[in-house]
Design a protein around this motif. Structure first.
Motif, mmCIF file in Angstrom:
data_model
loop_
_atom_site.group_PDB
_atom_site.id
_atom_site.type_symbol
_atom_site.label_atom_id
_atom_site.label_comp_id
_atom_site.label_asym_id
_atom_site.label_seq_id
_atom_site.Cartn_x
_atom_site.Cartn_y
_atom_site.Cartn_z
ATOM 1 N N GLU A 5 20.520 -17.181 52.955
ATOM 2 C CA GLU A 5 21.472 -16.292 52.280
ATOM 3 C C GLU A 5 21.166 -14.821 52.544
ATOM 4 O O GLU A 5 22.023 -13.978 52.375
ATOM 5 N N ASN A 6 19.948 -14.508 52.950
ATOM 6 C CA ASN A 6 19.574 -13.125 53.241
ATOM 7 C C ASN A 6 19.859 -12.727 54.677
ATOM 8 O O ASN A 6 19.567 -11.612 55.084
ATOM 9 N N TYR A 7 20.394 -13.661 55.476
ATOM 10 C CA TYR A 7 20.650 -13.415 56.888
ATOM 11 C C TYR A 7 22.142 -13.534 57.174
ATOM 12 O O TYR A 7 22.837 -14.329 56.552
ATOM 13 N N PHE A 8 22.591 -12.757 58.178
ATOM 14 C CA PHE A 8 24.002 -12.744 58.508
ATOM 15 C C PHE A 8 24.171 -12.893 60.011
ATOM 16 O O PHE A 8 23.545 -12.172 60.801
ATOM 17 N N LYS A 9 25.015 -13.846 60.385
ATOM 18 C CA LYS A 9 25.240 -14.153 61.795
ATOM 19 C C LYS A 9 25.936 -12.984 62.483
ATOM 20 O O LYS A 9 26.922 -12.452 61.979
ATOM 21 N N VAL A 10 25.408 -12.603 63.653
ATOM 22 C CA VAL A 10 26.010 -11.518 64.436
ATOM 23 C C VAL A 10 26.417 -11.984 65.824
ATOM 24 O O VAL A 10 27.040 -11.232 66.572
ATOM 25 N N GLY A 11 26.078 -13.224 66.180
ATOM 26 C CA GLY A 11 26.474 -13.725 67.489
ATOM 27 C C GLY A 11 25.853 -15.067 67.799
ATOM 28 O O GLY A 11 25.119 -15.639 66.996
ATOM 29 N N THR A 12 26.179 -15.558 69.009
ATOM 30 C CA THR A 12 25.672 -16.837 69.483
ATOM 31 C C THR A 12 25.246 -16.682 70.938
ATOM 32 O O THR A 12 25.964 -16.077 71.738
ATOM 33 N N ILE A 13 24.085 -17.234 71.265
ATOM 34 C CA ILE A 13 23.652 -17.259 72.662
ATOM 35 C C ILE A 13 24.483 -18.336 73.348
ATOM 36 O O ILE A 13 24.345 -19.519 73.029
ATOM 37 N N VAL A 14 25.337 -17.928 74.281
ATOM 38 C CA VAL A 14 26.222 -18.904 74.927
ATOM 39 C C VAL A 14 25.689 -19.370 76.275
ATOM 40 O O VAL A 14 26.089 -20.425 76.761
ATOM 41 N N ARG A 20 15.542 -13.681 85.021
ATOM 42 C CA ARG A 20 14.586 -12.827 84.309
ATOM 43 C C ARG A 20 14.495 -13.129 82.816
ATOM 44 O O ARG A 20 13.640 -12.594 82.126
ATOM 45 N N GLY A 21 15.415 -13.945 82.288
ATOM 46 C CA GLY A 21 15.366 -14.280 80.877
ATOM 47 C C GLY A 21 16.422 -13.615 80.030
ATOM 48 O O GLY A 21 16.375 -13.681 78.800
ATOM 49 N N GLU A 22 17.398 -12.959 80.656
ATOM 50 C CA GLU A 22 18.506 -12.382 79.886
ATOM 51 C C GLU A 22 19.376 -13.507 79.341
ATOM 52 O O GLU A 22 19.477 -14.579 79.945
ATOM 53 N N VAL A 23 19.997 -13.241 78.198
ATOM 54 C CA VAL A 23 20.939 -14.199 77.621
ATOM 55 C C VAL A 23 22.293 -13.537 77.439
ATOM 56 O O VAL A 23 22.387 -12.320 77.259
ATOM 57 N N LYS A 24 23.342 -14.359 77.493
ATOM 58 C CA LYS A 24 24.696 -13.903 77.194
ATOM 59 C C LYS A 24 24.947 -14.204 75.724
ATOM 60 O O LYS A 24 24.815 -15.348 75.290
ATOM 61 N N ILE A 25 25.307 -13.168 74.982
ATOM 62 C CA ILE A 25 25.578 -13.344 73.554
ATOM 63 C C ILE A 25 27.039 -13.026 73.279
ATOM 64 O O ILE A 25 27.536 -11.961 73.656
ATOM 65 N N MET A 26 27.720 -13.972 72.622
ATOM 66 C CA MET A 26 29.073 -13.717 72.141
ATOM 67 C C MET A 26 28.921 -13.106 70.752
ATOM 68 O O MET A 26 28.469 -13.766 69.813
ATOM 69 N N ALA A 27 29.251 -11.832 70.647
ATOM 70 C CA ALA A 27 29.065 -11.097 69.388
ATOM 71 C C ALA A 27 30.190 -11.398 68.411
ATOM 72 O O ALA A 27 31.343 -11.541 68.801
ATOM 73 N N ILE A 28 29.847 -11.476 67.132
ATOM 74 C CA ILE A 28 30.847 -11.586 66.065
ATOM 75 C C ILE A 28 30.562 -10.508 65.023
ATOM 76 O O ILE A 28 30.527 -10.781 63.837
ATOM 77 N N THR A 29 30.369 -9.304 65.508
ATOM 78 C CA THR A 29 30.081 -8.172 64.635
ATOM 79 C C THR A 29 30.854 -6.961 65.125
ATOM 80 O O THR A 29 31.074 -6.806 66.324
ATOM 81 N N ILE A 78 13.549 -18.731 77.512
ATOM 82 C CA ILE A 78 14.681 -18.536 76.596
ATOM 83 C C ILE A 78 15.750 -19.625 76.690
ATOM 84 O O ILE A 78 16.541 -19.804 75.778
ATOM 85 N N GLU A 79 15.748 -20.393 77.771
ATOM 86 C CA GLU A 79 16.822 -21.368 78.004
ATOM 87 C C GLU A 79 16.997 -22.355 76.851
ATOM 88 O O GLU A 79 18.107 -22.766 76.536
ATOM 89 N N LYS A 80 15.921 -22.698 76.185
ATOM 90 C CA LYS A 80 15.999 -23.675 75.080
ATOM 91 C C LYS A 80 16.810 -23.167 73.890
ATOM 92 O O LYS A 80 17.156 -23.927 73.002
ATOM 93 N N TYR A 81 17.129 -21.863 73.872
ATOM 94 C CA TYR A 81 17.881 -21.302 72.746
ATOM 95 C C TYR A 81 19.385 -21.162 73.031
ATOM 96 O O TYR A 81 20.108 -20.586 72.225
ATOM 97 N N LYS A 82 19.832 -21.687 74.183
ATOM 98 C CA LYS A 82 21.276 -21.677 74.458
ATOM 99 C C LYS A 82 21.995 -22.405 73.325
ATOM 100 O O LYS A 82 21.505 -23.411 72.828
ATOM 101 N N THR A 83 23.108 -21.876 72.902
ATOM 102 C CA THR A 83 23.976 -22.352 71.807
ATOM 103 C C THR A 83 23.429 -22.018 70.419
ATOM 104 O O THR A 83 24.060 -22.340 69.426
ATOM 105 N N HIS A 84 22.273 -21.370 70.350
ATOM 106 C CA HIS A 84 21.719 -21.007 69.036
ATOM 107 C C HIS A 84 22.337 -19.700 68.540
ATOM 108 O O HIS A 84 22.695 -18.818 69.320
ATOM 109 N N ASP A 85 22.438 -19.583 67.234
ATOM 110 C CA ASP A 85 23.028 -18.399 66.611
ATOM 111 C C ASP A 85 21.983 -17.302 66.443
ATOM 112 O O ASP A 85 20.789 -17.572 66.290
ATOM 113 N N ILE A 86 22.476 -16.061 66.442
ATOM 114 C CA ILE A 86 21.646 -14.874 66.264
ATOM 115 C C ILE A 86 22.003 -14.251 64.911
ATOM 116 O O ILE A 86 23.180 -14.086 64.586
ATOM 117 N N TYR A 87 20.986 -13.903 64.153
ATOM 118 C CA TYR A 87 21.184 -13.347 62.816
ATOM 119 C C TYR A 87 20.496 -11.994 62.686
ATOM 120 O O TYR A 87 19.588 -11.664 63.435
#
Length: 173
Positions: A5-14, A20-29, A78-87
């Motif tokens: 409840e103290n965290y708010f979703k701002v995107g998802t690693i798609v 090099r380890g960059e991720v694509k994030i779909m932002a919802i902020t 970082i690949e294991k975090y694909k589809t995970h949400d970012i807060y």
């Protein structure tokens, strides 16, 4: 255990981007440039808890944010975090102007007309170039689409999760 409840979703690693380890994030902020700027602290929801990460670099590319986190040096980190949400932690949220609301303040709010008659509950928010449109689930009827404009939305009581609208002719048909 972390209280979500103290965290708010701002995107998802798609997806990942490059080796090099960059991720694509779909932002919802509305504050993506601030959320993903160098030094920003974010949390990856790992399903076992939140993993704190600090942004090393970011850039906007084809409507996605390409983000590299500190300590990540290759795709395998970082690949294991694909589809995970970012807060973001709740205290990191920016103060909004009057008549501006965070999605979580609107979702699940009851909607009533000027006479207090129940219309339904906000289930989703669509962002359009003109204005946001709230999807209101109605019992036994199709969903209503309520534009977030002054002529329609008359009062938003965030504390009570209650929205009062002027149900203009044709709006709920």
């Amino acid at each position: 255990m972390t209280n979500i409840e103290n965290y708010f979703k701002v995107g998802t690693i798609v997806n990942t981007h490059g080796i090099r380890g960059e991720v694509k994030i779909m932002a919802i902020t509305d504050f993506a440039a601030d959320r993903f700027k160098k030094g920003a602290e974010l949390q990856i929801d790992t399903k076992q808890g939140f993993l704190p990460m600090k942004v090393q670099s970011s850039r906007l590319h084809k409507n996605m944010w390409l983000v590299l986190f500190e300590g990540i040096t290759n795709i395998n980190d970082i690949e294991k975090y694909k589809t995970h949400d970012i807060y973001v932690y709740g205290e990191a949220r920016q103060e909004l102007d009057d008549d501006e609301y965070y999605y979580d303040e609107i979702i699940d709010s009851r909607v009533v007309d000027l006479d207090g008659h129940e219309i339904g509950v906000v289930s989703d928010i669509m962002t359009t170039p003109a204005n946001d449109v709230w999807t209101v689930k109605r019992e036994g009827k199709p969903d209503a689409l309520i534009p977030m404009i002054d002529d329609v939305v008359k009062n938003v009581d965030v504390e009570q999760h209650l929205i009062t609208i002027d149900a203009l002719e044709g709006l709920l048909d």
